[in-house]
Design a protein around this motif. Structure first.
Motif, PDB file in Angstrom:
ATOM      1  N   LEU A  20       0.827  -1.210   0.000  1.00  0.00           N
ATOM      2  CA  LEU A  20       0.000   0.000   0.000  1.00  0.00           C
ATOM      3  C   LEU A  20       0.864   1.264   0.000  1.00  0.00           C
ATOM      4  O   LEU A  20       0.566   2.238  -0.696  1.00  0.00           O
ATOM      5  N   LEU A  21       1.935   1.235   0.791  1.00  0.00           N
ATOM      6  CA  LEU A  21       2.841   2.385   0.857  1.00  0.00           C
ATOM      7  C   LEU A  21       3.493   2.614  -0.504  1.00  0.00           C
ATOM      8  O   LEU A  21       3.540   3.751  -0.990  1.00  0.00           O
ATOM      9  N   GLU A  23       2.416   1.767  -3.427  1.00  0.00           N
ATOM     10  CA  GLU A  23       1.412   2.275  -4.366  1.00  0.00           C
ATOM     11  C   GLU A  23       1.178   3.770  -4.151  1.00  0.00           C
ATOM     12  O   GLU A  23       1.124   4.541  -5.108  1.00  0.00           O
ATOM     13  N   SER A  24       1.070   4.188  -2.893  1.00  0.00           N
ATOM     14  CA  SER A  24       0.804   5.606  -2.617  1.00  0.00           C
ATOM     15  C   SER A  24       1.988   6.498  -2.994  1.00  0.00           C
ATOM     16  O   SER A  24       1.811   7.675  -3.291  1.00  0.00           O
ATOM     17  N   LEU A  25       3.195   5.925  -2.991  1.00  0.00           N
ATOM     18  CA  LEU A  25       4.390   6.691  -3.339  1.00  0.00           C
ATOM     19  C   LEU A  25       4.740   6.582  -4.826  1.00  0.00           C
ATOM     20  O   LEU A  25       5.666   7.247  -5.298  1.00  0.00           O
ATOM     21  N   ALA A 154      -4.361   0.474   5.509  1.00  0.00           N
ATOM     22  CA  ALA A 154      -4.341   1.780   4.841  1.00  0.00           C
ATOM     23  C   ALA A 154      -3.981   2.900   5.822  1.00  0.00           C
ATOM     24  O   ALA A 154      -3.217   3.814   5.469  1.00  0.00           O
ATOM     25  N   ALA A 157      -0.203   2.537   6.510  1.00  0.00           N
ATOM     26  CA  ALA A 157       0.584   2.981   5.355  1.00  0.00           C
ATOM     27  C   ALA A 157       0.578   4.500   5.246  1.00  0.00           C
ATOM     28  O   ALA A 157       1.603   5.114   4.931  1.00  0.00           O
ATOM     29  N   ASP A 158      -0.560   5.124   5.531  1.00  0.00           N
ATOM     30  CA  ASP A 158      -0.654   6.578   5.475  1.00  0.00           C
ATOM     31  C   ASP A 158       0.242   7.222   6.528  1.00  0.00           C
ATOM     32  O   ASP A 158       0.927   8.208   6.249  1.00  0.00           O
ATOM     33  N   ARG A 161       3.815   6.905   5.308  1.00  0.00           N
ATOM     34  CA  ARG A 161       4.052   7.861   4.216  1.00  0.00           C
ATOM     35  C   ARG A 161       4.264   9.270   4.760  1.00  0.00           C
ATOM     36  O   ARG A 161       5.193   9.981   4.358  1.00  0.00           O
ATOM     37  N   GLN A 162       3.429   9.667   5.708  1.00  0.00           N
ATOM     38  CA  GLN A 162       3.568  10.999   6.303  1.00  0.00           C
ATOM     39  C   GLN A 162       4.906  11.144   7.036  1.00  0.00           C
ATOM     40  O   GLN A 162       5.558  12.194   6.939  1.00  0.00           O
ATOM     41  N   GLU A 165       7.598  11.598   4.471  1.00  0.00           N
ATOM     42  CA  GLU A 165       7.544  12.936   3.882  1.00  0.00           C
ATOM     43  C   GLU A 165       8.133  13.968   4.837  1.00  0.00           C
ATOM     44  O   GLU A 165       8.780  14.922   4.400  1.00  0.00           O
TER      45      GLU A 165
END
Length: 170
Positions: A20-21, A23-25, A154, A157-158, A161-162, A165
């Motif tokens: 999931l990570l 994919e989001s990146l 999800a 993974a969010d 991701r944060q 970032e």
């Protein structure tokens, strides 16, 4: 260089969160356990039964080293991969994310009728022993720790991701 390396015990959601990570990146996901199975042409359970844990660990160490050297996306490691001192050294300089899971949640996710080779016998006691043994190693290697209990892949993974970032910002 690998964008993020996901570590943690069985049941933490490393493979799912890693995918999931990635994919989001907008990058590729890779899993060291999947690499070992592909190279050997058999499941990890079969490797453990037919060739033993030591043989599996040799294969795992090589797969992790190759992935760290050649993959620039998200890499999920098998739960025991970080026990090898050479692998620990290779992780230096990579962004390592520890997905922490509690005993009750790990047992629920892994299940009691599992085919995981390290869990033969009393599953709950074996998971507890693995968590107790490995948690300090995961913590020592991690740049970020994310608690997974009671959360969806999800959401986890969010959060990862944060965190990534935040590190990327000057």
């Amino acid at each position: 260089m690998t964008l993020a390396v996901i570590v943690g015990p069985m049941g933490a959601g490393k493979s799912t969160v890693g995918a999931l990570l990635a994919e989001s990146l907008g990058v590729l996901a890779r899993d060291s356990d999947t690499d070992v199975e592909r190279i050997e042409g058999r499941s990890i359970s079969d490797i453990f039964v037919d060739s033993g844990e030591q043989h599996f660990r040799v294969l795992e160490k090589a797969a992790v080293a190759d992935a760290l050297a050649s993959h620039d996306g998200v890499l999920s490691l098998g739960g025991g991969a970080v026990l090898d001192p050479d692998t620990q050294a290779l992780l230096a300089g990579h962004r390592v994310v520890f997905l922490r899971v509690g005993l009750s949640e790990a047992v629920k996710r892994v299940g009691l009728g599992t085919g995981r080779p390290l869990l033969l016998g009393n599953v709950r006691a074996r998971i507890k022993a693995v968590l107790d043994e490995r948690a300090p190693v995961y913590e020592s290697l991690a740049d970020f720790t994310v608690d997974t209990d009671g959360r969806t892949p999800a959401e986890i993974a969010d959060e990862v991701r944060q965190a990534l970032e935040q590190v990327a910002r000057p």
